[in-house]
Scaffold this motif. Structure first.
Motif, PDB file in Angstrom:
ATOM      1  N   ASN A 119       0.855  -1.193   0.000  1.00  0.00           N
ATOM      2  CA  ASN A 119       0.000   0.000   0.000  1.00  0.00           C
ATOM      3  C   ASN A 119       0.890   1.242   0.000  1.00  0.00           C
ATOM      4  O   ASN A 119       0.935   1.984   0.984  1.00  0.00           O
ATOM      5  CB  ASN A 119      -0.900  -0.015   1.240  1.00  0.00           C
ATOM      6  CG  ASN A 119      -2.100   0.888   1.089  1.00  0.00           C
ATOM      7  OD1 ASN A 119      -2.251   1.593   0.088  1.00  0.00           O
ATOM      8  ND2 ASN A 119      -2.967   0.896   2.090  1.00  0.00           N
ATOM      9  N   ASP A 174       0.837   4.220  -1.134  1.00  0.00           N
ATOM     10  CA  ASP A 174       0.311   5.574  -0.984  1.00  0.00           C
ATOM     11  C   ASP A 174      -0.302   5.844   0.389  1.00  0.00           C
ATOM     12  O   ASP A 174      -0.719   6.965   0.673  1.00  0.00           O
ATOM     13  CB  ASP A 174      -0.747   5.853  -2.059  1.00  0.00           C
ATOM     14  CG  ASP A 174      -0.169   5.817  -3.466  1.00  0.00           C
ATOM     15  OD1 ASP A 174       1.001   6.220  -3.621  1.00  0.00           O
ATOM     16  OD2 ASP A 174      -0.873   5.366  -4.393  1.00  0.00           O
ATOM     17  N   HIS A 175      -0.338   4.825   1.241  1.00  0.00           N
ATOM     18  CA  HIS A 175      -0.929   5.001   2.566  1.00  0.00           C
ATOM     19  C   HIS A 175      -0.008   5.875   3.421  1.00  0.00           C
ATOM     20  O   HIS A 175       1.214   5.683   3.437  1.00  0.00           O
ATOM     21  CB  HIS A 175      -1.128   3.645   3.232  1.00  0.00           C
ATOM     22  CG  HIS A 175      -1.920   3.700   4.502  1.00  0.00           C
ATOM     23  ND1 HIS A 175      -3.271   3.973   4.522  1.00  0.00           N
ATOM     24  CD2 HIS A 175      -1.549   3.527   5.800  1.00  0.00           C
ATOM     25  CE1 HIS A 175      -3.707   3.956   5.773  1.00  0.00           C
ATOM     26  NE2 HIS A 175      -2.683   3.693   6.568  1.00  0.00           N
ATOM     27  N   VAL A 176      -0.580   6.826   4.153  1.00  0.00           N
ATOM     28  CA  VAL A 176       0.227   7.753   4.947  1.00  0.00           C
ATOM     29  C   VAL A 176       0.946   7.000   6.069  1.00  0.00           C
ATOM     30  O   VAL A 176       0.333   6.252   6.828  1.00  0.00           O
ATOM     31  CB  VAL A 176      -0.640   8.882   5.534  1.00  0.00           C
ATOM     32  CG1 VAL A 176       0.186   9.737   6.500  1.00  0.00           C
ATOM     33  CG2 VAL A 176      -1.192   9.752   4.420  1.00  0.00           C
ATOM     34  N   ARG A 222       3.470  11.937   9.631  1.00  0.00           N
ATOM     35  CA  ARG A 222       3.032  13.328   9.552  1.00  0.00           C
ATOM     36  C   ARG A 222       3.851  14.167  10.531  1.00  0.00           C
ATOM     37  O   ARG A 222       4.054  13.767  11.676  1.00  0.00           O
ATOM     38  CB  ARG A 222       1.549  13.481   9.912  1.00  0.00           C
ATOM     39  CG  ARG A 222       0.572  12.931   8.892  1.00  0.00           C
ATOM     40  CD  ARG A 222      -0.863  13.312   9.276  1.00  0.00           C
ATOM     41  NE  ARG A 222      -1.834  12.888   8.297  1.00  0.00           N
ATOM     42  CZ  ARG A 222      -2.511  11.736   8.350  1.00  0.00           C
ATOM     43  NH1 ARG A 222      -2.299  10.915   9.368  1.00  0.00           N
ATOM     44  NH2 ARG A 222      -3.390  11.417   7.412  1.00  0.00           N
ATOM     45  N   SER A 269       3.208  15.361   5.126  1.00  0.00           N
ATOM     46  CA  SER A 269       3.008  13.925   5.305  1.00  0.00           C
ATOM     47  C   SER A 269       3.801  13.163   4.246  1.00  0.00           C
ATOM     48  O   SER A 269       4.109  13.681   3.180  1.00  0.00           O
ATOM     49  CB  SER A 269       1.523  13.557   5.219  1.00  0.00           C
ATOM     50  OG  SER A 269       1.013  13.806   3.916  1.00  0.00           O
ATOM     51  N   TRP A 270       4.130  11.909   4.589  1.00  0.00           N
ATOM     52  CA  TRP A 270       4.856  11.023   3.690  1.00  0.00           C
ATOM     53  C   TRP A 270       4.205   9.652   3.732  1.00  0.00           C
ATOM     54  O   TRP A 270       3.855   9.144   4.787  1.00  0.00           O
ATOM     55  CB  TRP A 270       6.323  10.919   4.115  1.00  0.00           C
ATOM     56  CG  TRP A 270       7.049  12.218   4.013  1.00  0.00           C
ATOM     57  CD1 TRP A 270       7.727  12.703   2.943  1.00  0.00           C
ATOM     58  CD2 TRP A 270       7.143  13.227   5.031  1.00  0.00           C
ATOM     59  NE1 TRP A 270       8.251  13.944   3.220  1.00  0.00           N
ATOM     60  CE2 TRP A 270       7.911  14.291   4.491  1.00  0.00           C
ATOM     61  CE3 TRP A 270       6.664  13.338   6.334  1.00  0.00           C
ATOM     62  CZ2 TRP A 270       8.190  15.442   5.218  1.00  0.00           C
ATOM     63  CZ3 TRP A 270       6.942  14.483   7.061  1.00  0.00           C
ATOM     64  CH2 TRP A 270       7.695  15.523   6.506  1.00  0.00           C
ATOM     65  N   SER A 271       4.055   9.059   2.554  1.00  0.00           N
ATOM     66  CA  SER A 271       3.460   7.731   2.444  1.00  0.00           C
ATOM     67  C   SER A 271       4.494   6.664   2.786  1.00  0.00           C
ATOM     68  O   SER A 271       5.697   6.948   2.932  1.00  0.00           O
ATOM     69  CB  SER A 271       2.948   7.509   1.024  1.00  0.00           C
ATOM     70  OG  SER A 271       4.064   7.415   0.124  1.00  0.00           O
ATOM     71  N   TYR A 272       4.040   5.418   2.870  1.00  0.00           N
ATOM     72  CA  TYR A 272       4.978   4.332   3.115  1.00  0.00           C
ATOM     73  C   TYR A 272       5.961   4.184   1.957  1.00  0.00           C
ATOM     74  O   TYR A 272       7.148   3.880   2.169  1.00  0.00           O
ATOM     75  CB  TYR A 272       4.235   3.022   3.388  1.00  0.00           C
ATOM     76  CG  TYR A 272       3.925   2.845   4.859  1.00  0.00           C
ATOM     77  CD1 TYR A 272       4.872   2.319   5.726  1.00  0.00           C
ATOM     78  CD2 TYR A 272       2.707   3.249   5.384  1.00  0.00           C
ATOM     79  CE1 TYR A 272       4.618   2.177   7.080  1.00  0.00           C
ATOM     80  CE2 TYR A 272       2.430   3.125   6.745  1.00  0.00           C
ATOM     81  CZ  TYR A 272       3.398   2.577   7.583  1.00  0.00           C
ATOM     82  OH  TYR A 272       3.152   2.461   8.929  1.00  0.00           O
ATOM     83  N   GLU A 328       7.088   6.646   0.115  1.00  0.00           N
ATOM     84  CA  GLU A 328       8.039   7.748   0.271  1.00  0.00           C
ATOM     85  C   GLU A 328       8.953   7.531   1.469  1.00  0.00           C
ATOM     86  O   GLU A 328      10.152   7.857   1.421  1.00  0.00           O
ATOM     87  CB  GLU A 328       7.277   9.067   0.396  1.00  0.00           C
ATOM     88  CG  GLU A 328       6.608   9.476  -0.903  1.00  0.00           C
ATOM     89  CD  GLU A 328       5.574  10.572  -0.716  1.00  0.00           C
ATOM     90  OE1 GLU A 328       5.237  11.237  -1.711  1.00  0.00           O
ATOM     91  OE2 GLU A 328       5.090  10.755   0.420  1.00  0.00           O
ATOM     92  N   ARG A 356      10.020  14.670  -3.797  1.00  0.00           N
ATOM     93  CA  ARG A 356       9.211  13.452  -3.745  1.00  0.00           C
ATOM     94  C   ARG A 356       9.958  12.372  -4.523  1.00  0.00           C
ATOM     95  O   ARG A 356       9.749  12.169  -5.717  1.00  0.00           O
ATOM     96  CB  ARG A 356       7.823  13.696  -4.339  1.00  0.00           C
ATOM     97  CG  ARG A 356       7.007  14.701  -3.544  1.00  0.00           C
ATOM     98  CD  ARG A 356       6.577  14.112  -2.212  1.00  0.00           C
ATOM     99  NE  ARG A 356       5.725  15.045  -1.475  1.00  0.00           N
ATOM    100  CZ  ARG A 356       5.154  14.755  -0.319  1.00  0.00           C
ATOM    101  NH1 ARG A 356       5.334  13.576   0.242  1.00  0.00           N
ATOM    102  NH2 ARG A 356       4.388  15.638   0.307  1.00  0.00           N
ATOM    103  N   ALA A 377      -0.489   5.321  10.697  1.00  0.00           N
ATOM    104  CA  ALA A 377       0.169   6.611  10.489  1.00  0.00           C
ATOM    105  C   ALA A 377       0.667   7.149  11.827  1.00  0.00           C
ATOM    106  O   ALA A 377      -0.034   7.062  12.838  1.00  0.00           O
ATOM    107  CB  ALA A 377      -0.796   7.599   9.850  1.00  0.00           C
TER     108      ALA A 377
END
Length: 511
Positions: free
Chosen positions: A15, A17-19, A22, A27-30, A32, A133, A217
């Protein structure tokens, strides 16, 4: 083979894109988070860091800490996380004792890190790791480690002698995340917020590792501010918050209109680090509408030993039961288990217990008894396995042959309407050996009739437990997590300037 970063990689694959993280409004996704950790790992490798090397990290609670920390672990190196307020002398000790190959800091810690000209250092500039990013790059993965390989060195406070480095392994960190996320019922949809410092085991392992195990998150605040913490809970729609008792106490007295109506998603407050007074718990739950879950752990147990079962009502004063995979025992002076309800030393065994103290075989042996790790804490356990912590072995007050456990007296003092904070300590006494003293911080504008307080306590405690000496302070000394530091209280000052009471006394003190 494992690595403590594997949960981040797993969620980034499943997943992306899941945050995951923060900080303020960013915020950064997994995906990222993994990419930035890889960037940090590449930078570290370029500076000569390889598997098994120790890297001193002196970064504040921030996105940069998260990325660098996991970059170190991804390489199979060992993170030595220390307080950003450390002096050059303290840094020299940690750097030398752990035999670090590199120190990582930020502009705020640059001068202290560079005080030694022969210490290789990487100063991470603000946003240098997070400005872009970065696309997910599958070319670099983590180093496969053995579960018993060192991942982190956490130095204990060093109340006696020099600080000791507790060696936490990749297996320890993964077991901590697994056991705490299970007992807390963490899910990917959860949003957990904290102002705990990430260099400390509570924020680093108990919170961050459990959040990452669940794929939830994590929201970070630095430094702790009661109003800002509550504001973050509202704006980030937190489902859980983690902190220590002094934080909850400050939030109770914060000048803010926020109530339970503003926190509809909040389910739990996760508390640890010190006993939470029952009066504070009840008032906090009433005002903010979420349940307080107590827990217990040490650096040497990766911050996890007990937790509160969600399906049951907590027992007053209890820190819960052993987390999944761990076992608890209460041992007597002979290191044999005592009957249920009796007080003894708390002992822990299981996958959360550290491997050893770094290069200290004698110190390691001193805290082992067969399979048990000896915590140095005094407690009692009932037949259901629920644990109560009553104090530290070294904080036990022996007044005229009677044992007085400070935590019990403090819990009652917190119920007094004039008391904001308190610490109960022993002071020398020629007749009794030790006398019980209470160091108090009062509500602004309140005065205190200490004779009345003594009478009030006498209605709630056996007479030998009631403090005879009272000392008022504007504030109590606290450590980096906000935990009250009793060792920093000047015992001689309390003995000399504290108000001594007798039954006929009528002495008022004013805050």
């Amino acid at each position: 083979m494992v690595n403590a970063v594997q949960n981040i990689w797993r969620h980034a694959d499943a997943n992306p894109d899941h945050v995951a993280l923060r900080v303020d409004r960013r915020s950064w996704s997994y995906g990222e988070l993994r990419a930035h950790a890889r960037n940090a790992a590449r930078e570290l490798a370029g500076r000569g860091v390889t598997r098994g090397d120790r890297v001193l990290i002196m970064l504040p609670t921030s996105a940069e800490f998260v990325f660098v920390y996991h970059g170190v672990l991804a390489l199979g190196a060992v993170a030595v996380t220390v307080n950003t307020l450390c002096t050059p002398r303290e840094i020299d000790y940690f750097h030398s004792d752990a035999e670090c190959v590199l120190a990582v800091g930020c502009p705020d810690t640059r001068d202290a890190l560079l005080a030694s000209s022969d210490r290789p250092a990487w100063i991470v500039e603000p946003d240098s790791l997070v400005a872009a990013r970065t696309p997910v790059d599958n070319a670099m993965t983590y180093v496969e480690a053995d579960p018993v390989d060192a991942a982190v060195l956490l130095y204990t406070s060093g109340t006696t002698g020099s600080p000791k480095g507790a060696v936490l392994t990749h297996g320890n960190l993964l077991a901590c995340g697994r056991s705490l996320s299970q007992i807390q019922g963490l899910e990917p949809e959860d949003r957990v917020g904290t102002a705990l410092p990430l260099f400390h085991v509570f924020g680093q392992a108990s919170v961050m590792a459990s959040v990452q195990h669940a794929g939830a998150a994590l929201s970070l605040l630095r430094p702790f501010d009661a109003v800002q913490m509550l504001d973050m809970a509202v704006s980030h729609r937190l489902t859980m918050m983690a902190g220590v008792p002094t934080m909850w106490n400050e939030m109770l007295h914060a000048d803010t209109p926020i109530t339970a109506d503003d926190l509809p998603d909040l389910r739990y407050f996760l508390t640890g680090g010190a006993p939470l007074p029952h009066a504070v718990r009840i008032e906090f739950e009433t005002r903010f509408g979420a349940r307080v879950l107590d827990g217990y752990g040490l650096s040497e147990t990766t911050g996890a030993a007990t937790g509160q079962p969600l399906a049951e009502e907590p027992k007053e004063g209890s820190v819960g039961r052993a987390v999944p995979g761990c076992q608890l025992a209460i041992l007597g002076a002979d290191h044999q288990p005592v009957p249920a309800g009796e007080i003894g030393e708390v002992a822990v065994q299981g996958p959360n217990v550290m491997r050893e103290y770094w290069n200290r075989p004698d110190a390691t042996a001193a805290v082992q008894s067969g399979p048990w790790f000896l915590t140095g804490d005094l407690g009692r356990m009932d037949e259901d396995g629920d644990l109560w912590i009553v104090g530290r072995l070294k904080e036990l007050i022996i007044r005229g042959g009677y044992n007085v456990y400070p935590a019990e007296v403090e819990d009652v003092l917190y119920r007094h309407p004039a008391v904001v904070e308190c610490a109960v300590i022993g002071i020398p006494d020629e007749r009794l050996g030790e006398e019980v003293a209470a160091v108090l911080v009062l509500q602004p504008g309140h005065d205190l009739d200490v004779a009345q307080v003594r009478t009030w306590l006498g209605e709630r405690l056996a007479s030998y437990k009631v403090p005879r000496v009272y000392h008022l302070r504007d504030a109590l000394p606290k450590g980096s997590t906000g935990k009250i530091l009793k060792r920093a209280i000047d015992v001689d000052d309390v003995a000399q300037h504290g108000i001594r009471t007798r039954r006929s006394d009528s002495t008022k003190a004013t805050a």
